[in-house]
Design a protein around this motif. Structure first.
Motif, PDB file in Angstrom:
ATOM      1  N   THR A  77      -1.965  -3.495 -29.713  1.00 26.38           N
ATOM      2  CA  THR A  77      -0.959  -3.435 -28.983  1.00 26.38           C
ATOM      3  C   THR A  77      -0.426  -4.379 -27.779  1.00 26.38           C
ATOM      4  O   THR A  77      -0.794  -5.472 -27.351  1.00 26.38           O
ATOM      5  CB  THR A  77      -1.086  -2.389 -27.779  1.00 26.38           C
ATOM      6  OG1 THR A  77      -2.220  -1.634 -28.253  1.00 26.38           O
ATOM      7  CG2 THR A  77      -0.383  -1.692 -26.963  1.00 26.38           C
ATOM      8  N   ILE A  78       0.825  -4.599 -28.786  1.00 21.52           N
ATOM      9  CA  ILE A  78       1.943  -5.108 -28.335  1.00 21.52           C
ATOM     10  C   ILE A  78       2.964  -4.550 -27.703  1.00 21.52           C
ATOM     11  O   ILE A  78       3.731  -3.945 -27.955  1.00 21.52           O
ATOM     12  CB  ILE A  78       2.684  -5.898 -29.916  1.00 21.52           C
ATOM     13  CG1 ILE A  78       1.574  -6.793 -30.787  1.00 21.52           C
ATOM     14  CG2 ILE A  78       3.147  -7.793 -29.432  1.00 21.52           C
ATOM     15  CD1 ILE A  78       1.920  -7.178 -32.039  1.00 21.52           C
ATOM     16  N   ILE A  79       3.439  -5.130 -26.491  1.00 17.75           N
ATOM     17  CA  ILE A  79       5.023  -5.231 -26.272  1.00 17.75           C
ATOM     18  C   ILE A  79       6.317  -6.410 -25.947  1.00 17.75           C
ATOM     19  O   ILE A  79       5.188  -7.482 -24.978  1.00 17.75           O
ATOM     20  CB  ILE A  79       4.433  -4.677 -24.162  1.00 17.75           C
ATOM     21  CG1 ILE A  79       3.187  -3.740 -24.346  1.00 17.75           C
ATOM     22  CG2 ILE A  79       5.821  -4.750 -23.598  1.00 17.75           C
ATOM     23  CD1 ILE A  79       3.080  -3.359 -22.933  1.00 17.75           C
ATOM     24  N   MET A  80       6.691  -5.961 -26.299  1.00 18.00           N
ATOM     25  CA  MET A  80       7.540  -7.419 -26.823  1.00 18.00           C
ATOM     26  C   MET A  80       9.426  -7.648 -26.390  1.00 18.00           C
ATOM     27  O   MET A  80       9.879  -6.635 -26.525  1.00 18.00           O
ATOM     28  CB  MET A  80       7.591  -7.901 -28.416  1.00 18.00           C
ATOM     29  CG  MET A  80       8.970  -8.952 -28.631  1.00 18.00           C
ATOM     30  SD  MET A  80       8.332  -9.239 -30.251  1.00 18.00           S
ATOM     31  CE  MET A  80       9.785  -7.639 -30.884  1.00 18.00           C
ATOM     32  N   LYS A  88      -8.835 -13.577 -26.886  1.00 17.51           N
ATOM     33  CA  LYS A  88      -9.983 -13.578 -26.408  1.00 17.51           C
ATOM     34  C   LYS A  88     -10.008 -11.574 -26.550  1.00 17.51           C
ATOM     35  O   LYS A  88     -11.083 -10.900 -25.978  1.00 17.51           O
ATOM     36  CB  LYS A  88      -9.664 -13.669 -24.766  1.00 17.51           C
ATOM     37  CG  LYS A  88      -8.090 -13.168 -23.931  1.00 17.51           C
ATOM     38  CD  LYS A  88      -7.855 -14.075 -22.929  1.00 17.51           C
ATOM     39  CE  LYS A  88      -6.178 -13.999 -22.017  1.00 17.51           C
ATOM     40  NZ  LYS A  88      -6.036 -14.339 -21.103  1.00 17.51           N
ATOM     41  N   ASN A  89      -9.243 -11.057 -27.312  1.00 15.45           N
ATOM     42  CA  ASN A  89      -9.416 -10.126 -27.470  1.00 15.45           C
ATOM     43  C   ASN A  89      -9.380  -8.942 -26.530  1.00 15.45           C
ATOM     44  O   ASN A  89      -9.710  -8.380 -25.923  1.00 15.45           O
ATOM     45  CB  ASN A  89     -10.813  -9.315 -28.447  1.00 15.45           C
ATOM     46  CG  ASN A  89     -11.125 -10.323 -29.739  1.00 15.45           C
ATOM     47  OD1 ASN A  89     -10.409 -10.495 -30.323  1.00 15.45           O
ATOM     48  ND2 ASN A  89     -12.954 -10.445 -28.888  1.00 15.45           N
ATOM     49  N   PRO A  90      -7.410  -9.369 -25.873  1.00 15.44           N
ATOM     50  CA  PRO A  90      -6.654  -8.642 -24.811  1.00 15.44           C
ATOM     51  C   PRO A  90      -6.703  -6.879 -25.257  1.00 15.44           C
ATOM     52  O   PRO A  90      -6.688  -6.522 -26.429  1.00 15.44           O
ATOM     53  CB  PRO A  90      -5.917  -9.660 -24.862  1.00 15.44           C
ATOM     54  CG  PRO A  90      -5.401  -9.968 -26.310  1.00 15.44           C
ATOM     55  CD  PRO A  90      -6.192 -10.667 -26.934  1.00 15.44           C
ATOM     56  N   LEU A  91      -6.457  -6.232 -24.573  1.00 14.10           N
ATOM     57  CA  LEU A  91      -6.296  -4.625 -24.223  1.00 14.10           C
ATOM     58  C   LEU A  91      -4.481  -5.327 -24.954  1.00 14.10           C
ATOM     59  O   LEU A  91      -3.794  -3.947 -25.978  1.00 14.10           O
ATOM     60  CB  LEU A  91      -6.354  -4.986 -23.359  1.00 14.10           C
ATOM     61  CG  LEU A  91      -7.580  -3.990 -22.595  1.00 14.10           C
ATOM     62  CD1 LEU A  91      -7.572  -3.290 -21.423  1.00 14.10           C
ATOM     63  CD2 LEU A  91      -7.868  -2.717 -23.346  1.00 14.10           C
ATOM     64  N   ILE A  92      -3.752  -5.986 -24.458  1.00 17.24           N
ATOM     65  CA  ILE A  92      -2.074  -5.751 -24.685  1.00 17.24           C
ATOM     66  C   ILE A  92      -1.820  -7.731 -25.098  1.00 17.24           C
ATOM     67  O   ILE A  92      -2.310  -8.293 -24.163  1.00 17.24           O
ATOM     68  CB  ILE A  92      -1.364  -5.341 -23.340  1.00 17.24           C
ATOM     69  CG1 ILE A  92      -1.443  -5.974 -22.368  1.00 17.24           C
ATOM     70  CG2 ILE A  92      -1.841  -3.675 -23.363  1.00 17.24           C
ATOM     71  CD1 ILE A  92      -0.703  -5.674 -21.158  1.00 17.24           C
ATOM     72  N   LEU A  93      -1.285  -7.242 -25.625  1.00 16.07           N
ATOM     73  CA  LEU A  93      -0.443  -9.024 -26.374  1.00 16.07           C
ATOM     74  C   LEU A  93       0.815  -8.239 -25.642  1.00 16.07           C
ATOM     75  O   LEU A  93       1.377  -8.044 -26.189  1.00 16.07           O
ATOM     76  CB  LEU A  93      -0.099  -9.521 -27.727  1.00 16.07           C
ATOM     77  CG  LEU A  93       0.163 -10.555 -27.904  1.00 16.07           C
ATOM     78  CD1 LEU A  93      -0.844 -11.735 -27.629  1.00 16.07           C
ATOM     79  CD2 LEU A  93      -0.071 -10.214 -29.945  1.00 16.07           C
ATOM     80  N   LEU A  94       1.027  -9.619 -24.655  1.00 17.64           N
ATOM     81  CA  LEU A  94       2.652  -9.278 -24.353  1.00 17.64           C
ATOM     82  C   LEU A  94       3.008 -10.498 -24.301  1.00 17.64           C
ATOM     83  O   LEU A  94       2.693 -11.866 -24.647  1.00 17.64           O
ATOM     84  CB  LEU A  94       2.674  -9.696 -22.959  1.00 17.64           C
ATOM     85  CG  LEU A  94       2.287  -8.373 -21.868  1.00 17.64           C
ATOM     86  CD1 LEU A  94       1.913  -8.368 -20.022  1.00 17.64           C
ATOM     87  CD2 LEU A  94       2.547  -7.214 -22.128  1.00 17.64           C
TER      88      LEU A  94
END
Length: 229
Positions: A197-200, A162-168
């Protein structure tokens, strides 16, 4: 100038039990920009998963503010947060969380169905997402026919379709062997190079060292932030 995607100011989150109030997050200030790859590190109980849940609009917070892509999430209703999760946020979990009774192509396209996307477009976008993670040739298989690494690839495709703003991502390689872990992180790096943009959250020091930004948490507090070379 880099676009600010995530901004939190003095974010506080508490849990209450019968005897005391437990501080889960305390005065968390974040500035995360488009194209960042961020690793959240810290011991168990440090607040990593709680912070991801708050950023993913899956959990509330008591004080402070949160802006996602310029949208003020702070005082949104539960229904509004559900729409934010659906349209702006992708999730990758340690346990994959795939639906075993439908194909991996259908798993990837499920969020698009909820968003009201036409079936033809939904199928095309799901195929493209599976191609990005190297699974386009087995799109009709069921999740139980796949290895753990392949299932995590499907979960990543589902998160990015879905082409997200952020990937968690919460411990996305925790259930995988070292070779498969490296393969999965290679996919994250490729996506990041494409601008995702990835936050892991992870305990894995090698994965932390490969992220562009490290944020250390301890007892619910942000204790350090480093930009990696």
């Amino acid at each position: 100038m880099c676009e600010l995607i995530v901004k939190t100011t003095k974010l506080n989150k508490c849990y209450s039990n019968t005897s005391e109030k437990v501080i889960a997050l305390e005065n968390i200030d974040l500035n995360i920009f488009k194209g960042d790859m961020v690793s959240l590190i810290g011991p168990s109980g440090s607040g990593k998963s709680t912070l991801l849940n708050v950023l993913g609009c899956m959990d509330s917070f008591e004080e402070g503010s949160y802006f996602l892509g310029g949208l003020d999430v702070t005082n949104t209703t539960a229904d509004e947060q559900a729409l934010i999760r659906l349209n702006k946020i992708g999730f990758v979990f340690q346990s994959f969380q795939l639906i075993n009774t439908i194909s991996i192509l259908e798993n990837v396209g499920l969020s698009l169905m909820y968003a009201g996307i036409h079936p033809d477009e939904r199928k095309e976008r799901a195929k493209n997402a599976l191609s990005l993670v190297g699974l386009h040739q087995i799109e009709d298989r069921m999740p139980k026919q796949l290895s753990g690494g392949q299932q995590q690839r499907v979960a990543i495709a589902r998160a990015i379709v879905k082409n997200p703003l952020i990937l968690l991502a919460d411990e996305p390689t925790g259930n995988l062997d070292s070779k498969t872990r490296d393969d999965i992180f290679d996919i994250f790096e490729n996506l990041n190079e494409m601008g995702v943009t990835i936050i892991m959250a992870t305990h894995d020091r090698e994965l932390c060292d490969r992220a562009g930004v490290q944020i250390s948490l301890k007892d619910g507090r942000k204790v350090n932030q480093n930009a990696m070379a």
